[in-house]
Design a protein around this motif. Structure first.
Motif, PDB file in Angstrom:
ATOM      1  N   ARG A 120       0.856  -1.180   0.000  1.00 31.65           N
ATOM      2  CA  ARG A 120       0.000   0.000   0.000  1.00 31.65           C
ATOM      3  C   ARG A 120       0.895   1.233   0.000  1.00 31.65           C
ATOM      4  NH1 ARG A 120      -5.249   1.130   1.308  1.00 31.65           N
ATOM      5  NH2 ARG A 120      -5.597  -1.045   1.899  1.00 31.65           N
ATOM      6  N   ARG A 121       0.847   2.006  -1.113  1.00 31.16           N
ATOM      7  CA  ARG A 121       1.750   3.150  -1.263  1.00 31.16           C
ATOM      8  C   ARG A 121       1.163   4.422  -0.680  1.00 31.16           C
ATOM      9  NH1 ARG A 121       3.410   3.740  -7.347  1.00 31.16           N
ATOM     10  NH2 ARG A 121       4.744   5.371  -6.448  1.00 31.16           N
ATOM     11  N   ASN A 122      -0.156   4.609  -0.842  1.00 26.97           N
ATOM     12  CA  ASN A 122      -0.797   5.867  -0.492  1.00 26.97           C
ATOM     13  C   ASN A 122      -0.073   7.018  -1.205  1.00 26.97           C
ATOM     14  OD1 ASN A 122      -2.885   4.796   1.111  1.00 26.97           O
ATOM     15  ND2 ASN A 122      -1.451   4.546   2.802  1.00 26.97           N
ATOM     16  N   PHE A 123       0.071   8.171  -0.542  1.00 32.92           N
ATOM     17  CA  PHE A 123       0.736   9.281  -1.218  1.00 32.92           C
ATOM     18  C   PHE A 123       2.242   9.091  -1.125  1.00 32.92           C
ATOM     19  CE2 PHE A 123       2.201  13.355  -2.426  1.00 32.92           C
ATOM     20  CZ  PHE A 123       1.202  13.887  -3.246  1.00 32.92           C
ATOM     21  N   ASP A 124       2.880   8.951  -2.259  1.00 36.78           N
ATOM     22  CA  ASP A 124       4.314   8.685  -2.328  1.00 36.78           C
ATOM     23  C   ASP A 124       5.095   9.969  -2.038  1.00 36.78           C
ATOM     24  OD1 ASP A 124       6.956   8.015  -3.098  1.00 36.78           O
ATOM     25  OD2 ASP A 124       6.186   6.473  -4.447  1.00 36.78           O
ATOM     26  N   VAL A 125       5.900   9.951  -0.989  1.00 35.39           N
ATOM     27  CA  VAL A 125       6.636  11.151  -0.575  1.00 35.39           C
ATOM     28  C   VAL A 125       7.656  11.567  -1.622  1.00 35.39           C
ATOM     29  CG1 VAL A 125       6.303  10.729   1.885  1.00 35.39           C
ATOM     30  CG2 VAL A 125       8.292   9.758   0.724  1.00 35.39           C
ATOM     31  N   ASN A 126       8.043  10.657  -2.518  1.00 41.99           N
ATOM     32  CA  ASN A 126       9.001  11.024  -3.568  1.00 41.99           C
ATOM     33  C   ASN A 126       8.459  12.111  -4.477  1.00 41.99           C
ATOM     34  OD1 ASN A 126      11.386   8.968  -3.441  1.00 41.99           O
ATOM     35  ND2 ASN A 126       9.533   7.726  -3.161  1.00 41.99           N
ATOM     36  N   TYR A 127       7.108  12.218  -4.555  1.00 42.87           N
ATOM     37  CA  TYR A 127       6.495  13.197  -5.438  1.00 42.87           C
ATOM     38  C   TYR A 127       6.102  14.485  -4.710  1.00 42.87           C
ATOM     39  CZ  TYR A 127       6.232   9.347  -8.760  1.00 42.87           C
ATOM     40  OH  TYR A 127       6.549   8.317  -9.602  1.00 42.87           O
TER      41      TYR A 127
END
Length: 357
Positions: A120-127
């Motif tokens: 489960r990724r949810n909002f990816d902090v990389n972006y």
């Protein structure tokens, strides 16, 4: 109403809300639930207000001749399974007033699924990085997220004439474009438009001409959880992909009265008997081969649309109007059908309501 693209869904009515705060003279932060529109035309191939509302965080910074927007959004997918699943997007728009009357905007966006088969990724902090190019980030984290690049160019001539254009790039290879063999993954679209105000020296009278064309499979992905849509509707043009459209609008406004006439000729390559790239919610892995793909391939649908809308503003602060409108469609697939709709009433619109597709 019979339209070129229909996708029925059950929705709960939800409240749109926007809260904004100016941090200083240069930064404006907005958070809420609603829609966004980027472009100068009646349609937008980058981001339109056609799809249902969604939660978002928008950060605008403005200095010198430059405006920069970060938009972080949460979208819903109803198509992949019976369960509603979240997907996310991060978008940037850099707008530069090169000289008086000439503006160039550069756009990029990435869409990814909140959950895949592994985690489960949810909002990816990389972006979250406000100043990045998404393709290098994709490669760095080893993802197959869906990225887009685009641009706007607008020229204002003598203050009352506006030329505008848009280009959207989903995916392409230059060598395949040069080969001219219709490679399926050359996915792009463009818009050309013209607007004129106070024509014939009549104040309040304006005209708009616009042409839109998008290749098959644009905005789509291997799964609808990664395509450019929200709640089973397009975040860009209502016809999604594999279409061409000529649009004419005549508008007149005086005091509280306004009149709008619209004519549109639309052609769309449907997916009735296979995946020809006209439905962005169909996986591109089910395409009909890799080459010889062209705009309007598949099951050709043609439509003439005429609309007349008369309105009188009752309450300016809430944009409450009394309206009367007439919509006519001449729709041709295997057989011809005509549809006529008349409506009138009182409404208060925050966002545009599109019936011209």
């Amino acid at each position: 109403i019979l339209c070129l693209k229909q996708r029925y869904q059950s929705q709960l009515y939800e409240l749109d809300l926007n809260l904004s705060a100016a941090l200083n003279d240069y930064f404006l932060v907005s958070i809420g639930r609603g829609k966004n529109f980027w472009g100068d035309g009646h349609r937008s191939l980058l981001l339109s207000d056609f799809a249902p509302s969604y939660p978002y965080l928008r950060i605008e910074s403005e200095f010198w001749k430059v405006k920069y927007i970060n938009l972080y959004s949460v979208h819903r997918d109803h198509f992949y399974s019976s369960d509603k699943q979240n997907k996310f997007s991060s978008s940037h728009l850099l707008s530069w007033n090169i000289i008086d009357g000439l503006n160039l905007s550069v756009f990029e966006s990435v869409v990814w699924s909140g959950k895949d088969s592994l985690n489960r990724r949810n909002f990816d902090v990389n972006y979250l990085n406000p100043i990045i190019f998404f393709r290098p980030v994709e490669y760095n984290i080893g993802s197959a997220d869906n990225s887009f690049l685009g641009m706007n160019l607008k020229a204002t001539i003598f203050k009352k004439h506006v030329l505008y254009s848009q280009l959207i790039l989903d995916e392409f290879l230059l060598k395949e474009i040069r080969a001219s063999q219709g490679w399926w993954a050359n996915k792009y679209g463009f818009q050309l438009g013209y607007k004129c105000f106070d024509i014939f020296k009549l104040k309040g009278l304006g005209v708009q001409l616009e042409y839109n064309r998008v290749r098959p499979f644009t905005y789509s992905h291997v799964s609808s959880l990664q395509n450019y849509g929200n709640a089973n509707q397009s975040l860009a043009h209502p016809l999604e992909s594999n279409f061409s459209e000529i649009l004419t609008r005549l508008l007149f406004q005086k005091d509280n009265f306004s009149c709008q006439f619209t004519y549109a000729y639309q052609q769309h390559g449907g997916n009735t008997f296979g995946n020809y790239g006209g439905d962005m919610f169909s996986s591109y892995s089910t395409r009909m081969g890799d080459y010889n793909h062209s705009v309007l391939q598949g099951d050709l649908i043609q439509q003439h649309y005429l609309g007349l809308n008369l309105s009188y503003l009752l309450i300016a602060k809430s944009n409450t109007t009394f309206f009367s409108r007439l919509d006519f469609r001449n729709y041709l697939t295997l057989q011809k059908e005509n549809n006529l709709l008349f409506s009138m009433g009182i409404r208060s619109n925050i966002w545009n309501t599109y019936l011209d597709y």
